[in-house]
Structures are given as C-alpha cells and as structure tokens.
Design a protein around this motif. Structure first.
Motif, PDB file in Angstrom:
ATOM      1  N   ALA A 148       0.837  -1.208   0.000  1.00 10.62           N
ATOM      2  CA  ALA A 148       0.000   0.000   0.000  1.00 10.62           C
ATOM      3  C   ALA A 148       0.871   1.256   0.000  1.00 10.62           C
ATOM      4  O   ALA A 148       0.553   2.250  -0.678  1.00 10.62           O
ATOM      5  CB  ALA A 148      -0.924  -0.008   1.216  1.00 10.62           C
ATOM      6  N   CYS A 149       1.964   1.224   0.761  1.00  5.98           N
ATOM      7  CA  CYS A 149       2.899   2.357   0.763  1.00  5.98           C
ATOM      8  C   CYS A 149       3.546   2.529  -0.608  1.00  5.98           C
ATOM      9  O   CYS A 149       3.696   3.659  -1.109  1.00  5.98           O
ATOM     10  CB  CYS A 149       3.982   2.144   1.822  1.00  5.98           C
ATOM     11  SG  CYS A 149       3.415   2.287   3.531  1.00  5.98           S
ATOM     12  N   LEU A 150       3.939   1.427  -1.222  1.00  7.08           N
ATOM     13  CA  LEU A 150       4.555   1.491  -2.555  1.00  7.08           C
ATOM     14  C   LEU A 150       3.582   2.075  -3.570  1.00  7.08           C
ATOM     15  O   LEU A 150       3.953   2.914  -4.407  1.00  7.08           O
ATOM     16  CB  LEU A 150       5.008   0.095  -2.990  1.00  7.08           C
ATOM     17  CG  LEU A 150       6.188  -0.508  -2.219  1.00  7.08           C
ATOM     18  CD1 LEU A 150       6.378  -1.975  -2.605  1.00  7.08           C
ATOM     19  CD2 LEU A 150       7.473   0.277  -2.506  1.00  7.08           C
ATOM     20  N   LEU A 151       2.341   1.634  -3.510  1.00  6.33           N
ATOM     21  CA  LEU A 151       1.337   2.113  -4.451  1.00  6.33           C
ATOM     22  C   LEU A 151       1.062   3.601  -4.266  1.00  6.33           C
ATOM     23  O   LEU A 151       0.751   4.321  -5.223  1.00  6.33           O
ATOM     24  CB  LEU A 151       0.041   1.315  -4.279  1.00  6.33           C
ATOM     25  CG  LEU A 151       0.110  -0.151  -4.738  1.00  6.33           C
ATOM     26  CD1 LEU A 151      -1.080  -0.936  -4.201  1.00  6.33           C
ATOM     27  CD2 LEU A 151       0.152  -0.228  -6.266  1.00  6.33           C
ATOM     28  N   LYS A 152       1.190   4.072  -3.044  1.00  6.43           N
ATOM     29  CA  LYS A 152       0.924   5.480  -2.749  1.00  6.43           C
ATOM     30  C   LYS A 152       2.110   6.361  -3.089  1.00  6.43           C
ATOM     31  O   LYS A 152       1.952   7.465  -3.652  1.00  6.43           O
ATOM     32  CB  LYS A 152       0.578   5.624  -1.261  1.00  6.43           C
ATOM     33  CG  LYS A 152       0.367   7.064  -0.803  1.00  6.43           C
ATOM     34  CD  LYS A 152      -0.891   7.665  -1.393  1.00  6.43           C
ATOM     35  CE  LYS A 152      -1.145   9.055  -0.825  1.00  6.43           C
ATOM     36  NZ  LYS A 152      -2.336   9.683  -1.446  1.00  6.43           N
ATOM     37  N   LEU A 153       3.332   5.887  -2.761  1.00  2.00           N
ATOM     38  CA  LEU A 153       4.510   6.748  -2.825  1.00  2.00           C
ATOM     39  C   LEU A 153       5.391   6.526  -4.045  1.00  2.00           C
ATOM     40  O   LEU A 153       6.265   7.341  -4.323  1.00  2.00           O
ATOM     41  CB  LEU A 153       5.356   6.555  -1.546  1.00  2.00           C
ATOM     42  CG  LEU A 153       4.639   6.829  -0.221  1.00  2.00           C
ATOM     43  CD1 LEU A 153       5.549   6.488   0.949  1.00  2.00           C
ATOM     44  CD2 LEU A 153       4.205   8.284  -0.134  1.00  2.00           C
ATOM     45  N   ASP A 154       5.182   5.413  -4.770  1.00  2.00           N
ATOM     46  CA  ASP A 154       6.122   5.093  -5.853  1.00  2.00           C
ATOM     47  C   ASP A 154       5.444   4.977  -7.217  1.00  2.00           C
ATOM     48  O   ASP A 154       6.088   4.637  -8.196  1.00  2.00           O
ATOM     49  CB  ASP A 154       6.838   3.777  -5.522  1.00  2.00           C
ATOM     50  CG  ASP A 154       8.155   3.630  -6.278  1.00  2.00           C
ATOM     51  OD1 ASP A 154       8.924   4.611  -6.316  1.00  2.00           O
ATOM     52  OD2 ASP A 154       8.412   2.548  -6.827  1.00  2.00           O
ATOM     53  N   LYS A 155       4.145   5.225  -7.274  1.00  2.00           N
ATOM     54  CA  LYS A 155       3.436   4.936  -8.524  1.00  2.00           C
ATOM     55  C   LYS A 155       3.673   5.983  -9.618  1.00  2.00           C
ATOM     56  O   LYS A 155       3.411   5.730 -10.782  1.00  2.00           O
ATOM     57  CB  LYS A 155       1.933   4.811  -8.246  1.00  2.00           C
ATOM     58  CG  LYS A 155       1.272   6.097  -7.761  1.00  2.00           C
ATOM     59  CD  LYS A 155      -0.208   5.843  -7.506  1.00  2.00           C
ATOM     60  CE  LYS A 155      -0.907   7.100  -7.003  1.00  2.00           C
ATOM     61  NZ  LYS A 155      -2.330   6.846  -6.741  1.00  2.00           N
ATOM     62  N   ALA A 156       4.160   7.144  -9.238  1.00  2.00           N
ATOM     63  CA  ALA A 156       4.291   8.216 -10.235  1.00  2.00           C
ATOM     64  C   ALA A 156       5.590   8.168 -11.004  1.00  2.00           C
ATOM     65  O   ALA A 156       5.836   8.999 -11.873  1.00  2.00           O
ATOM     66  CB  ALA A 156       4.171   9.577  -9.535  1.00  2.00           C
ATOM     67  N   ARG A 157       6.439   7.195 -10.712  1.00  2.00           N
ATOM     68  CA  ARG A 157       7.761   7.177 -11.348  1.00  2.00           C
ATOM     69  C   ARG A 157       7.700   6.537 -12.734  1.00  2.00           C
ATOM     70  O   ARG A 157       6.999   5.570 -12.972  1.00  2.00           O
ATOM     71  CB  ARG A 157       8.748   6.417 -10.467  1.00  2.00           C
ATOM     72  CG  ARG A 157       8.813   6.974  -9.050  1.00  2.00           C
ATOM     73  CD  ARG A 157       9.838   6.229  -8.215  1.00  2.00           C
ATOM     74  NE  ARG A 157      11.179   6.515  -8.698  1.00  2.00           N
ATOM     75  CZ  ARG A 157      12.196   5.690  -8.541  1.00  2.00           C
ATOM     76  NH1 ARG A 157      12.017   4.537  -7.961  1.00  2.00           N
ATOM     77  NH2 ARG A 157      13.390   6.010  -9.002  1.00  2.00           N
ATOM     78  N   SER A 158       8.486   7.046 -13.593  1.00  2.00           N
ATOM     79  CA  SER A 158       8.513   6.533 -14.964  1.00  2.00           C
ATOM     80  C   SER A 158       9.547   5.445 -15.100  1.00  2.00           C
ATOM     81  O   SER A 158      10.357   5.222 -14.220  1.00  2.00           O
ATOM     82  CB  SER A 158       8.852   7.671 -15.933  1.00  2.00           C
ATOM     83  OG  SER A 158      10.177   8.125 -15.688  1.00  2.00           O
ATOM     84  N   LYS A 159       9.531   4.779 -16.236  1.00  2.00           N
ATOM     85  CA  LYS A 159      10.474   3.696 -16.491  1.00  2.00           C
ATOM     86  C   LYS A 159      11.909   4.205 -16.452  1.00  2.00           C
ATOM     87  O   LYS A 159      12.805   3.556 -15.928  1.00  2.00           O
ATOM     88  CB  LYS A 159      10.178   3.062 -17.855  1.00  2.00           C
ATOM     89  CG  LYS A 159      11.150   1.951 -18.223  1.00  2.00           C
ATOM     90  CD  LYS A 159      10.802   1.358 -19.568  1.00  2.00           C
ATOM     91  CE  LYS A 159      11.819   0.298 -19.973  1.00  2.00           C
ATOM     92  NZ  LYS A 159      11.512  -0.294 -21.296  1.00  2.00           N
ATOM     93  N   SER A 160      12.149   5.415 -16.973  1.00  2.00           N
ATOM     94  CA  SER A 160      13.513   5.947 -16.980  1.00  2.00           C
ATOM     95  C   SER A 160      14.016   6.209 -15.571  1.00  2.00           C
ATOM     96  O   SER A 160      15.181   5.992 -15.261  1.00  2.00           O
ATOM     97  CB  SER A 160      13.561   7.241 -17.796  1.00  2.00           C
ATOM     98  OG  SER A 160      12.718   8.222 -17.223  1.00  2.00           O
ATOM     99  N   HIS A 161      13.116   6.648 -14.719  1.00  2.00           N
ATOM    100  CA  HIS A 161      13.490   6.860 -13.331  1.00  2.00           C
ATOM    101  C   HIS A 161      13.786   5.555 -12.634  1.00  2.00           C
ATOM    102  O   HIS A 161      14.678   5.470 -11.798  1.00  2.00           O
ATOM    103  CB  HIS A 161      12.381   7.603 -12.576  1.00  2.00           C
ATOM    104  CG  HIS A 161      12.220   9.014 -12.996  1.00  2.00           C
ATOM    105  ND1 HIS A 161      11.021   9.536 -13.393  1.00  2.00           N
ATOM    106  CD2 HIS A 161      13.126  10.032 -13.104  1.00  2.00           C
ATOM    107  CE1 HIS A 161      11.174  10.807 -13.714  1.00  2.00           C
ATOM    108  NE2 HIS A 161      12.457  11.131 -13.546  1.00  2.00           N
TER     109      HIS A 161
END
Length: 766
Positions: free
Chosen positions: A749-762
C-alpha cells in the motif's frame, strides 16, 4: 557473486570439499563446550550491583545457600520424631560439599544466665529426652526468639527449615552446583524414606542455580527435537517436496553444529540463554533455504532444466539472501550492548550462525539439489492464485489499508506506555517446576526466597559496640520489620538485646540495648568465646567490628518494588543516621537492577541498528527511496507487537528487553525479498501496480512459508518451563507474524501510494 555461480555448478567437488573442511574445523570445537547455570553469569564484572555484592561477601561471610524446608504432614514441628529428624539432618548437612555453616532449630545457640555466667548451648540435642516439658520449652524459646521466628520456624509451628551456607570456588562451574544438589537430594530422599510423614522442599541460591541449568537442559531435550520435527514436516508439506525438506535438514544440522563448535573454540559456555541458539538457528537457517528452493521450483514450473533452475534461483536470490542474513546478524549483534553477558553470547553466536547458514545455503544447498531429485512442486497453483488474489485486493483497497495501518500503529504507539520493566526471579520458572513449587510453599508457610543484605558501617574499629551505633542498628532493623514487603529481619541488635537480658538474670525488662559500649563489647566477647566452630558471628560482623550486616527476607517482589524498597531504606537511614554509612546488596537486587539497565542500553542501540540496516537496504536495492520506505514496515511490527503486549500482559522482563533489536533483524528479511522482487519488476519496465502483483506472485508463497516456519520455531519456546524463554518465544513469534501481515498489506500500500508516479527511466536510474 554472479561470477561465482557457475563455479558452484562447474566445480561442485571443490566447493563441497571446502564446505566439508569448514564444517569439520568448526565442529571440532564441540568438545570444548561446557555448561554454567549459576546466577552470576547474568552479570558483567563491572556491574555495580555485582561489585557491591562481592564487596559485602568479602567483608562478611558468603551468603550463597540452600534452604531445606521441613514440613510435617500434620503441621506439627514440635514433636519428638520431627525434632529428631531436624537434629540428624543438621548433623548430616555439615558434610555438604563446600558448606561453611549450618543453621537450624537444633543447633541454635540458646543463651541463659546462671548467676554471673553466660551459658551458650544448642537449643536441643539428640542425647536429651524430649519430654512434654522439654518440648514445651523448645517451642516457647523458638517462637519467642526473633532470630528464629519466620526464618527457621513458622509462627504456627507448622514448618521449619535448615539453612546451609556454602562457599563456592571462583569461578563457579556447574559441577560444584551439581555436587551440592546431588548430596542434598540424596540426603532428603534418605530422610524421606525414614520419615514418610514429613515432606522436604529445597530453595535458596544453590537450588536456583541448579534450576537454571536443569530447566535449560530439559528445554534442549524436549523442545529441540519437537521443533526439528515440526520444521521438517512443515517444509515437506509446504514445499511439496521430501527431498527439499531433507536438504534443508542438512543445512540446519551443519549450521548448528558449526556454530556450537565455534562457541567451543571461542570459550563461550552454554547457559540458559545460549541453549536457545540451536532453536533460533533452526528457524533462521530455513528462511534462506526456502527462498532458494521456492525459486527453483518456480523456474522448473516455467520449463527450465534443473541446472537452469538452480542458476536462476541463485542469480535472483543471492543478494537478497546475503542482505537479509547481514541484517539479521546486525539485529542480533545489537545484543552486544546488553548489560547481560550471556545475552551478548546469544547475539554473537546467532549472528555467526546466520552467516554460516547463508554460506551453506548459497553453496551446499545448490550442490545437494543438483544431485537430489528436484521437481517442480505440484499443486502450488492454488497458493499462488491466493497470492494473486491478495495482490488484487491490496491494489483495489490500498487507501483503507494504508490509513488503517497508520491508525493502528498510532494506537499501539500510545499503548507502549502500558509496559513496565519488571523482573521477579521466582517467576522465571513455571509453576510446574520443583524450584517454583518449593519457593511458593516456603513463602506461604515460612520464609521468602528474596532477601536483601544491608551493611551498616561505623567510623572506627569496634564501632558496633557503641550505643549510638547499636541504636541506629536497632532503629533501622525495627523500621525494616514494619515495612509491608518484609517478612523477617536477621540483625545483631536482637542478639545483643538477648545477651543484655541474660546478663541481668533473664529479666524481661532488660531486653534492650546495653547502656554503655563496655557492656556491649563484654557481652559480645563472652558470647563469641562460647560459640562452637562454624556458628560464629562472622556472617554478621566484619573482622575489626566496624560494621555489621543485617538480612531482610522479603516476599517475592518484582524488580520495581524491590528497587523502591531499597531506595526508601537508603533515604530513611541517611535522613536519620547521617553519621554512618548504609549499603545494600544481594542477588535479588542484582536481578532487580539489571532489567532496567538492560532495557535502557538496548533502546539506545535501536537507532544505530536501524541506520545500519537502512544503509544496507539502500545499497542492496540501489534506491534511496526504497531504502527509506523500508523503515516503515520494519518498525511497525515491533510497535504493534509491544503495544498489544502492553494490553494483555504489560510486563517486560529481562529477555523481552532484547526482543526489539533481535526481531528487527529477522523481520527485515521479508521486506528485503518483497522489495527485491518489486525492484526487478520495475527495472523490467512494469508500472507500480504490475510490480506489486509480480512481487506477490514470485515471492508471496516463499514469504508465507518462511514466516510459518519462523513463527512455529519461536512458538515452540512458549512451552519452555523457563519464563524468559517462553515470553521471548511468544512475543518474537507474534512480531514475526505481524511482520508478514505488514509486508503483504501495508508495504505494498505504501509502494502504491509513494512510488506509482515514477517513470520507467526513473526506475532504471533509481
């Protein structure tokens, strides 16, 4: 490591030979192992309470003892056959190994006056006829004498006791304790056969030392086989492979034997703490093996050959296995900051064993699986499907899960304040143990096991005869007697009052302190000159007679109440008698202080452990974001676990003070494996939701299996008769189970909230 993977498969005999050589060299140290069970092993040489205790023991006689409770079934001590038993037992007790003093009703040095002479003699002897008049005299003297009442004879005359003081060599080994115990046990059995109407109870310091050792030995004999069997059966069932379970068993055996061998080489003895090393390593060694085996089975199910599956598993798991082993070792190494030496030994040996388990899992296990039949596990689609279903639910309900855990964590953080550090050595043992039963019986019927020695020191030699000193002693002794925690006070002032009465024709009006120092000194000299060998006043008076020791026997108090009583006594004496010095010491005080000191030292090391573990995770995951994020699921299980403990139990004993640091290293494992698989998926270009689903699919089953094994392994300790072990097993297994729930719900749940906006390049450049 990736370069060495082909070597393991290409040169199996070379790797196998190196492993066998290491196992042989380590295992050769097993012959150097020995066991110590005395209470001093809980305390470091620089422990202030131990130093005070040793100083008092050096100034006065030793106080290590074994107390024999004599309990007639008809609750009548003052009858000829029981008194004859006490007389005979007392005489035989002088032959106890290392004994320096024996006190009982029969050899109590009763004083009477005959004209100007002071007569000092045994209260009764075997030669005199115990007539009704004589029995009445003995009962009257015993029940009127403060030195005896509630110490060696119960107020109702139902129970008596014989106290044997011993002087053990330093350092004390288990052999000396067993010599004393075996002699007393044999003696009691002999008298029990001759006097079947009397029951015998054994307590005291020596009995506690023996109980520490015997209960630890019983745990090893009873719990280790149960745990080993449970682990193997569970693995065979969960992995659906007998060969996988067999290979894991080999890893467990070589890990435990090598670790204990290293202990022998290092001179680390086995104790009530370190006997848990095999039990803990059994569970921890399984975790590495399960991840490797589960991944092999997953690869086989995808159509890879056996060697390809082994290579795939090593390639995907060597870094997570190494990192989790290092973090687990760090968690246990925090025990080096413990105030208890044997807990340091537990931490160091477990850390060594964890790294050996890692080594053998990454080398010996693949070699065995390359030879043994290895097939894709059957019927695991259902468990994998359940993990996929759980992943879907977490993705769908991520917000309620996230906020729910935040609220739960905050509530449990508030509940942490309900926990109190409190130790009671008597309750270290289950009620079913003989030592606990003896202690409880003696406390209810005669005298408690807990005691505190107080030493009052004057300013010059011979100070104990000065009226002011004696007044301070009598006043303080009376104050102690009036305290609700105190059952009995053994003090020199009672003896001097009795001598003053004797020297005034036994006039009760003179049962008081002498008026002058000359009188007190003369009475003491006459008395000491009349005492037989072994029954002198060296246990109460130092050599130059500048100080005296009085002993307060207490109810079985917890450490908090005992420390409060000690502080209250020191403050009272300082306020009323500032010209003299008062010190306090005893084994009970040592245990009372060690719990709080240990908790303070362990709490101070937690931030250090967290920083080290976080840095390792940042390095292994190559992501500052994921490394910092991992702190949450690593802290939350301990907070929830200790919060719930505060509601239901609320007492933190010596063993539980190390659980936070110890469990921290263990619960990191699941986090590392989940995040490692999540990162693999992100590097492959999947978005956050897909990466979370991949982590559930690839590692969820392994996390479930390892957690069940770990929980089962630590839960076996709950059945220990030694409370420090059972409480540690209960809380640790609970925290590990909570950690699985956190890693399968809160972490994604933390990953889905805090890490979902990152792109493949990131992701590729985290």
């Amino acid at each position: 490591m990736s370069a060495s993977i082909p070597l393991i498969l290409r040169r199996p005999w070379l790797v196998l030979l190196a492993c066998i050589l290491l196992i042989f060299l380590c295992g050769a140290g097993l012959s150097q192992l020995y066991f110590r069970g005395d209470y001093r092993i809980f305390f470091a040489p620089d422990n202030p309470q131990l130093q005070a205790f040793e100083q008092m023991q050096a100034e006065f006689n030793k106080s290590d003892n074994i107390l024999i409770g004599i309990a007639p079934k008809d609750r009548q001590v003052f009858q000829p056959q029981v008194l004859q038993l006490i007389k005979e037992y007392t005489e035989a007790a002088w032959q106890t190994p290392y004994s320096i003093r024996v006190d009982s009703l029969s050899n109590f040095q009763h004083t009477v006056a005959e004209l100007d002479d002071l007569i000092v003699e045994d209260l009764f002897s075997g030669e005199q006829e115990l007539t009704a008049a004589e029995l009445a005299r003995i009962e009257r003297v015993a029940l009127d004498e403060p030195v005896l009442l509630n110490r060696l004879i119960a107020a109702d005359g139902a129970v008596s006791a014989i106290n044997i003081t011993v002087q053990l060599p330093e350092p004390t080994g288990q052999q000396q304790v067993e010599e004393i115990w075996n002699y007393i046990s044999t003696l009691s059995e002999e008298f029990a056969s001759r006097y079947p109407e009397v029951e015998f109870y054994h307590t005291g310091i020596i009995a506690m030392n023996y109980a520490f050792a015997s209960e630890a030995e019983a745990d090893v004999k009873r719990l280790v086989p149960i745990m080993l069997l449970a682990i193997i059966l569970m693995l065979a069932w969960l992995l659906r492979s007998v060969m996988a379970a067999f290979a894991t068993l080999i890893i467990i055996i070589v890990t435990v034997s090598s670790t204990l061998g290293i202990a022998g080489w290092l001179g680390i003895f086995m104790s009530t703490a370190t006997v848990n090393v095999p039990t803990i390593l059994m569970t921890l060694a399984v975790a590495d093996s399960v991840h490797l085996l589960a991944c092999m089975q997953l690869a086989l199910r995808e159509g890879k050959s056996k060697q390809e599956a082994i290579h795939f598993s090593l390639q995907r798991n060597w870094l997570p296995v190494l990192i989790t082993s290092v973090t687990t070792a760090i968690g246990f190494l925090t025990l080096n900051f413990s105030e208890v030496p044997i807990l340091r030994d537990l931490g160091n040996l477990t850390a060594i064993g964890v790294m050996l388990a890692c080594l053998f899992s990454l080398t010996l296990l693949p070699l065995m699986m390359n030879v043994l039949p290895l097939k894709a596990a059957k019927n695991i689609e259902q468990s994998t499907a359940k993990m996929d279903w759980l992943a879907d639910k977490v993705v769908q309900r991520q917000k309620p899960i996230l906020y729910g855990f935040v609220i739960l964590t905050l509530v449990c953080t508030a509940l942490l304040t309900l926990n109190e550090v409190n130790d009671e050595p008597n309750e270290y043992f289950a009620k079913s143990t003989a030592f606990r039963q003896a202690n409880d019986f003696m406390e209810q019927n005669l005298s408690g096991f807990t005691s505190v020695d107080f030493a009052i020191s004057g300013t010059e030699a011979g100070a104990i005869a000065q009226p002011e000193f004696l007044s301070a002693l009598a006043d303080f002794s009376q104050w102690l007697t009036e305290q609700p925690e105190v059952m009995h006070v053994n003090t020199l002032s009672d003896i001097i009052k009795r001598l003053n009465r004797n020297m005034h024709q036994d006039d009760p009006a003179f049962y008081r302190l002498p008026a002058t120092a000359e009188e007190a000194a003369q009475y003491l000299l006459l008395y000491e000159m009349s005492l037989p060998f072994g029954l002198d006043l060296n246990n109460q008076v130092n050599i130059d007679k500048s100080a005296t020791r009085l002993t307060a026997t207490l109810y079985n108090l917890g450490s908090k109440d005992l420390i409060i009583l000690e502080q209250r006594a020191l403050e009272y004496f300082a306020a009323n008698w500032p010209g003299y010095q008062l010190s306090a010491a005893s084994a009970a005080l040592m245990f009372a202080h060690i719990g709080e000191r240990n908790m303070a030292s362990m709490l101070s090391t937690l931030p250090v452990a967290l920083i080290l573990i976080s840095l390792l995770l940042v390095f292994s995951l190559r992501s500052l974001r994921l490394g910092v994020l991992s702190l949450l699921p690593n802290l939350v299980p301990a907070v929830i676990g200790f919060g719930l403990w505060g509601i239901f139990i609320g007492e933190i004993n010596l063993a539980l003070s190390v659980v936070a640091g110890m469990s921290l290293g263990i619960i990191v494992d699941d986090t590392v494996h989940f995040l490692a698989k999540y990162r693999y998926a992100r590097l492959e270009g999947r978005d956050t939701e897909q990466a979370v689903r991949y982590a559930f699919h690839s590692v969820g089953r392994a996390l479930w299996i390892t957690t069940m094994v770990l929980v089962s392994g630590f839960a076996v300790l709950i059945f220990s008769s030694f409370r420090l072990n059972s409480d540690m097993g209960l809380l640790t297994s609970g925290i590990i189970l909570i950690a699985l729930i956190v890693d399968l719900l809160f972490l994604p749940a933390c990953l889905l909230k805090l890490d979902k906006a990152r792109s493949k390049s990131h992701v590729q450049n985290p």
